[in-house]
Scaffold this active site. Structure first.
Site, PDB file in Angstrom:
ATOM      1  N   ASP A  67      27.521  -8.074 -18.081  1.00 23.59           N
ATOM      2  CA  ASP A  67      27.017  -8.805 -19.250  1.00 23.59           C
ATOM      3  C   ASP A  67      25.569  -8.397 -19.526  1.00 23.59           C
ATOM      4  O   ASP A  67      24.936  -7.749 -18.691  1.00 23.59           O
ATOM      5  CB  ASP A  67      27.126 -10.314 -18.960  1.00 23.59           C
ATOM      6  N   GLU A 116      23.184  -4.681 -23.198  1.00 23.68           N
ATOM      7  CA  GLU A 116      22.862  -3.922 -24.430  1.00 23.68           C
ATOM      8  C   GLU A 116      21.671  -2.989 -24.204  1.00 23.68           C
ATOM      9  O   GLU A 116      21.660  -1.947 -24.851  1.00 23.68           O
ATOM     10  CB  GLU A 116      22.574  -4.902 -25.570  1.00 23.68           C
ATOM     11  N   ASP A 118      29.506 -13.708 -27.703  1.00 23.27           N
ATOM     12  CA  ASP A 118      29.374 -15.154 -27.871  1.00 23.27           C
ATOM     13  C   ASP A 118      29.788 -15.612 -29.264  1.00 23.27           C
ATOM     14  O   ASP A 118      28.972 -15.695 -30.176  1.00 23.27           O
ATOM     15  CB  ASP A 118      27.925 -15.565 -27.570  1.00 23.27           C
TER      16      ASP A 118
HETATM   17  C1  GLC Z   1      26.044 -14.413 -22.181  1.00 17.68           C
HETATM   18  C2  GLC Z   1      27.516 -14.029 -22.161  1.00 17.68           C
HETATM   19  C3  GLC Z   1      28.366 -15.228 -21.835  1.00 17.68           C
HETATM   20  C4  GLC Z   1      27.896 -15.825 -20.510  1.00 17.68           C
HETATM   21  C5  GLC Z   1      26.417 -16.146 -20.555  1.00 17.68           C
HETATM   22  C6  GLC Z   1      25.880 -16.595 -19.200  1.00 17.68           C
HETATM   23  O1  GLC Z   1      25.787 -15.271 -23.231  1.00 17.68           O
HETATM   24  O2  GLC Z   1      27.913 -13.437 -23.359  1.00 17.68           O
HETATM   25  O3  GLC Z   1      29.711 -14.887 -21.783  1.00 17.68           O
HETATM   26  O4  GLC Z   1      28.623 -16.982 -20.245  1.00 17.68           O
HETATM   27  O5  GLC Z   1      25.702 -14.999 -20.956  1.00 17.68           O
HETATM   28  O6  GLC Z   1      26.051 -15.631 -18.251  1.00 17.68           O
END
Ligand code: GLC
Length: 834
Positions: free
Chosen positions: A420, A423, A505
């Site tokens: 995650d 980017e 998200d």
């Molecule tokens: C980001 C991710 C999400 C995750 C959050 C906390 O917003 O896209 O899926 O739950 O981070 O890690």
């Protein structure tokens, strides 16, 4: 955008064509101020490179697959300018220096309208968020190249990776720049999201072609935004490097694209099952309670995801010793319940020198992190506050990062890894401050080895892809007996070889339920088919009816996961009461019945790049009336899904492609009324029974309902609908071993790990013959029943199996004749007199 708006200085033009040099499979042209190379890369694949002087060097982290030169290759000819036939299309340079892409019937698919232009762009014209005071890097990195091409007025433009909006992106400006819309979220008007996949298809009835802009720098397509007839391609880095795919069908474009950029990975069986996640599952007891909740309620489940809460202070590759004192014991407990564990990993490594955090210490000692121009490590805020970012463009860093998984995660028994914030995203303030927002990273930040230095401007769009690759390779290395599974938020072209992705998200909105259809179709059309969205919605509280509908639709997503944000209301399938739970159960049961089909489709993806979720026009590219349908889709070739997408929707209208369609639930034919060159029908959207249609000639493999892929299947069922002729190739594998899987985008090494059954259906009035070929390949499915379920208008008069009369039962509710036998893997012939 005119030149003055775009460029900060007078644009330089290619100028006059000076000369053309022919080669065997290419030609090169020199202009006053530019250089053009046109190459036949492989049958149906052309490459066009345009720069002011030298072409950019091939990077070690590049997405391209080395292609073996094909003997039947094209040759270039002189024709005023020059022309090169690459098979299925011609790339021509007119004597006035303009380029054209010409189809086999002489139509210009793309035609250059003005001389290519170069110059340093105005920063504000780039349409991206910038760090205060940021500047474009010096040299060619900061030079924008632009090529403008005329489009056929009938062309729809599909693909462009991860986007909002409809299937057809014509009329939009599409920026390729990985970005987290953190704090804003995404909506209809959003442009670039987490992934940059500069890939598109141009489709009109009767032909499709495709393109891939092989530029990792920030780039942009003006796809009929400034002028409805023009496509302009703009790329920083000073070069347009455009691959063109001749099609002529969307399926062939995907084959050509993924031949070049790598075939999608083959997920392990469990990854095709259901995943339950939420930000906030912060204790093992809570997670086990969730798994038990599924088991007790007979809701199928294959994986639970651990979000950042499992770590010690959000330090990647650690477990919180208080809350997770025994990671191995926890993983074992999940495994004993027939499920798998996926843990999140963020690239933002807590900047914690000397505090006993090995990852940060090593990273700094060995100089593995991104550095500012003055060699100091680059820092930004992420979950653990101040953090450092690994320099994934370096092979050494990828190997180091990959190895970190071994002791911390793999040895504990973690099954899959979720990447995650890659980017990469950094915030402008600590998350705990409550007002953290995404903070752009300086465009000139350095990446890569000394001999291959590159700027952030060049590497950003592949940063997530490189992290995903490092993770995939680590799983291959440290757990060679199983198929890796990596989920990533950011990704680039080539990521399909290593990762599944989700769309980031979203919100618990009906709009985002509806958006998921064109969004995931776009992903599949961009060569990245293993994608899903957060079922139920991430931000804001889930709602009962919305959640139920989302589970119904999610059953068809290539990747099916329920996920929601910290602080939102519970979103487990039972959180909304008994009625919603019942719908969720039906959706999950359908998902699990679909698994043999999903596995076959995943193989098809890994062999030819074919998406699992397909727009109707993918299968019916000649039918004008279906090309623009983007609120329905096909799962593989056989199933048409028309989900309910609005509150209290009781009916769904659906455009039916030509041929006969049967309702999956009732077996009855859905006739519909004429609508252009197709028909349209109205279907009821009963809870738990999404409108689902079987195509004529369907040879649909289904399994039985299982609670997890950990229990072996005991039935294979073939659902068949009549057609004059139909063929299918059923592919099965053990769901776990790497033998069945293509390695890193390559072709599968033979059939050792798979079982292949060819299915052939032929019918004439009054008679239907189904031939099941003898199973081939090295995989032997466990003992099971083979059931054939023929959806017919009325019971057959006579049924013969291998020449002997047999009895078939008639199921009136499904309008189906059914018979089964112990599957022996031998060839069989079923003959029906109707
Ligand atoms: C980001 C991710 C999400 C995750 C959050 C906390 O917003 O896209 O899926 O739950 O981070 O890690």
């Amino acid at each position: 955008m005119n030149d003055d708006e775009l460029f900060a200085e007078p644009a330089r033009r290619a100028g006059r064509l000076r000369g053309v040099k022919l080669e065997q499979r290419a030609f090169e042209a020199t202009f006053d101020g530019a250089r053009l190379r046109v190459e036949a890369v492989a049958a149906g694949i052309g490459r066009l490179r345009l720069a002011e002087s030298a072409f950019a060097p091939q990077r070690s982290w590049d997405a391209l697959q080395p292609l073996a030169p094909e003997p039947s290759a094209a040759s270039a000819e002189r024709a005023g300018g020059a022309r090169l036939d690459v098979g299925g299309m011609r790339l021509e340079l007119a004597d006035d220096g303009r380029l054209e892409v010409i189809g086999p019937d002489g139509d210009a698919w793309l035609a250059q309208t003005e001389a290519a232009a170069w110059g340093r762009p105005r920063l504000g014209a780039l349409g991206i968020r910038l760090r205060e005071g940021d500047e474009l890097p010096a040299g060619r990195d900061g030079v924008l190249a632009r090529l403008s091409l005329r489009l056929d007025p009938q062309d729809r433009l599909w693909g462009f990776g991860q986007r909002t909006g409809g299937l057809d992106k014509r009329g939009r400006r599409l920026t390729n720049w990985a970005a987290d819309p953190f704090g804003i979220g995404h909506h209809r008007g959003s442009d670039n999201l987490y992934q940059a996949l500069p890939v598109f298809l141009a489709v009109k009835p009767g032909r499709a072609f495709g393109a891939f802009l092989h530029v990792s720098h920030l780039s942009r397509f003006d796809a009929g935004y400034s002028d409805p007839d023009l496509l302009s391609v703009e790329a920083l880095g000073g070069e347009i490097d455009l691959f063109l795919f001749a099609g002529p069908t969307p399926a062939e474009v995907l084959e050509q694209l993924t031949r070049l950029t790598g075939r999608p990975m083959l997920p392990p069986a469990w990854a095709l099952g259901f995943h339950q996640s939420r930000w906030g599952y912060d204790r093992p007891e809570r997670l086990l309670e969730v798994v038990d909740g599924f088991r007790e309620r007979h809701l199928p489940l294959d994986a639970v995801h651990l979000d950042i809460d499992y770590m010690r202070g959000y330090r990647s590759f650690t477990w919180d010793p208080q809350r997770f004192p025994d990671p191995a014991g926890f993983c074992d407990a999940v495994h004993r319940r027939g499920a798998r564990v996926v843990t999140i990993i963020d690239p933002g490594v807590k900047d914690d020198p000397g505090a006993g955090y090995r990852v940060a210490d090593e990273a700094l000692e060995r100089g593995l992190m991104l550095r500012n121009g003055d060699a100091s490590p680059f820092r930004g805020y992420v979950w653990p506050d101040r953090a450092l970012l690994p320099d994934f463009a370096r092979a050494e860093v990828r190997a180091w990062w990959g190895d970190l998984h071994r002791d911390s995660l793999l040895e504990a028994g973690v099954d899959g890894v979720w990447n995650d914030m890659n980017e990469p995203t950094v915030f402008d303030a600590p998350f705990a401050s409550g007002h953290a927002r995404d903070r752009p990273i300086p465009l000139g930040l350095e990446h890569g080895d000394a001999e291959e230095r590159a700027t952030h401007l060049e590497v950003r769009n592949l940063y997530g892809a490189l992290e995903g690759r490092a993770t995939f390779e680590a799983l291959e290395r440290h757990r060679p007996e199983s198929r890796p599974w990596v989920l990533t938020r950011s990704a680039g072209v080539g990521s399909q070889r290593t990762c599944a992705t989700w769309m980031g998200d979203n919100n618990s909105w009906w709009e985002h339920l509806a958006l998921s259809v064109p969004q995931l179709l776009g992903m599949g059309l961009s060569g990245s088919p293993h994608a899903g969205v957060d079922i139920g919605g991430f931000f804001e509280n889930g709602q009962p009816e919305l959640f139920a509908r989302w589970m119904e639709l999610g059953a068809f997503y290539p990747f099916m996961r329920n996920h929601t944000a910290l602080g939102t209301r519970p979103q487990e399938p039972w959180a909304f009461g008994a009625e919603v739970e019942a719908v969720a159960r039906q959706a999950l049961e359908l998902r699990y019945r679909l698994l043999p089909y999903l596995v076959t489709l995943a193989h098809e993806a890994s062999e030819r790049g074919a998406p699992l979720m397909r727009p109707l026009g993918y299968e019916y590219p000649n039918v004008d009336a279906v090309l623009d349908q983007d609120d329905v889709f096909l799962l593989g070739p056989w199933l048409l899904v028309a989900p309910a997408l609005r509150p209290r929707q009781r009916w769904r209208s659906v455009v039916l492609p030509p041929g006969r369609w049967r309702d999956f639930w009732t077996g009855r034919e859905v006739a519909g009324d004429a609508a252009g060159d197709a028909r349209a029908a109205l279907l009821p959207t009963l809870p738990g029974r999404p409108p689902l249609l079987l195509r004529e000639g369907a040879l649909l493999p289904l399994g039985e309902v299982r609670q997890s892929t950990a229990s072996p299947p005991t039935e294979l069922r073939l659902v068949v609908t009549a057609a004059a002729r139909s063929r299918y190739r059923l592919v099965e594998d053990d769901g776990a071993s790497p033998a069945a899987a293509p390695r890193h985008g390559a072709a599968r090494p033979g059939d050792a790990g798979v079982a292949i059954t060819t299915l052939a259906l032929d019918a004439e009035p009054g008679r239907l013959v189904l031939e099941l070929g003898a199973r081939s390949g090295g995989f032997d499915p466990p003992p099971r029943t083979l059931t054939v379920e023929l959806r017919l208008d009325r019971p057959p008069e006579r049924v013969r199996l291998d020449g002997r009369d047999v009895q078939a039962t008639w199921d009136r509710e499904r309008s189906a004749a059914e018979l089964g036998w112990a599957d022996d893997g031998a060839g069989h012939r079923l003959e029906l007199t109707l």
